[in-house]
Design a protein around this motif. Sequence first.
Motif, PDB file in Angstrom:
ATOM      1  N   HIS A  88       5.682   8.740   4.196  1.00 42.66           N
ATOM      2  CA  HIS A  88       6.856   8.178   4.875  1.00 42.66           C
ATOM      3  C   HIS A  88       6.473   6.904   5.626  1.00 42.66           C
ATOM      4  O   HIS A  88       7.207   5.916   5.609  1.00 42.66           O
ATOM      5  N   ASP A  89       5.331   6.911   6.300  1.00 41.09           N
ATOM      6  CA  ASP A  89       4.896   5.737   7.059  1.00 41.09           C
ATOM      7  C   ASP A  89       4.741   4.511   6.162  1.00 41.09           C
ATOM      8  O   ASP A  89       5.064   3.393   6.568  1.00 41.09           O
ATOM      9  N   GLN A  90       4.254   4.696   4.938  1.00 41.71           N
ATOM     10  CA  GLN A  90       4.100   3.556   4.028  1.00 41.71           C
ATOM     11  C   GLN A  90       5.459   3.049   3.562  1.00 41.71           C
ATOM     12  O   GLN A  90       5.651   1.842   3.395  1.00 41.71           O
ATOM     13  N   PHE A  91       6.422   3.945   3.389  1.00 38.59           N
ATOM     14  CA  PHE A  91       7.782   3.506   3.079  1.00 38.59           C
ATOM     15  C   PHE A  91       8.351   2.685   4.239  1.00 38.59           C
ATOM     16  O   PHE A  91       8.920   1.614   4.032  1.00 38.59           O
ATOM     17  N   PRO A 119       0.840  -1.197   0.000  1.00 42.29           N
ATOM     18  CA  PRO A 119       0.000   0.000   0.000  1.00 42.29           C
ATOM     19  C   PRO A 119       0.877   1.250   0.000  1.00 42.29           C
ATOM     20  O   PRO A 119       1.905   1.302   0.671  1.00 42.29           O
ATOM     21  N   GLY A 120       0.491   2.227  -0.790  1.00 41.17           N
ATOM     22  CA  GLY A 120       1.202   3.496  -0.812  1.00 41.17           C
ATOM     23  C   GLY A 120       2.336   3.589  -1.806  1.00 41.17           C
ATOM     24  O   GLY A 120       2.872   4.673  -2.037  1.00 41.17           O
ATOM     25  N   TRP A 149       6.537   7.092  -2.700  1.00 41.87           N
ATOM     26  CA  TRP A 149       5.499   6.545  -1.816  1.00 41.87           C
ATOM     27  C   TRP A 149       4.478   7.626  -1.490  1.00 41.87           C
ATOM     28  O   TRP A 149       4.802   8.814  -1.522  1.00 41.87           O
ATOM     29  N   GLU A 150       3.285   7.210  -1.147  1.00 41.77           N
ATOM     30  CA  GLU A 150       2.268   8.176  -0.732  1.00 41.77           C
ATOM     31  C   GLU A 150       2.650   8.865   0.573  1.00 41.77           C
ATOM     32  O   GLU A 150       2.310  10.023   0.787  1.00 41.77           O
TER      33      GLU A 150
END
Length: 114
Positions: A61-64, A33-34, A58-59
């Motif tokens: 930083h948390d998704q990375f 996701p992202g 990425w959408e």
Amino acid sequence: MYIAMNRFRVVPGFEEAFENQWKAREGRLAEMPGYIEFHMLKGPKAEDHTLYASHTVWESHDQFVAWTKSEQFRAAHARAGESKVQYLSGPHFEGFDVIIHEDRSGKRSALEAA
């Protein structure tokens, strides 16, 4: 958006092996996701290396970060230790929060960093 980059300084003569290694690598990013896109970039040659950079968008930083902790990440990097490519040093990571984005039509938007 968040951009994650790794820079690789590949010793002369190992460029083809480096590129083939990446071409043969199993891509697992699209499962996350992202994830937006990936690029492998070839930069300038110096006397002692050729510069490459991997570039993922990425959408957030948390998704990375979720990617770096995922089973997909472990699977994608499982054979990294088997590489015969010689480097001046290990990959150098740089991460960036996107603060301004302009699309191909020229539409520009300011983004808040996560």
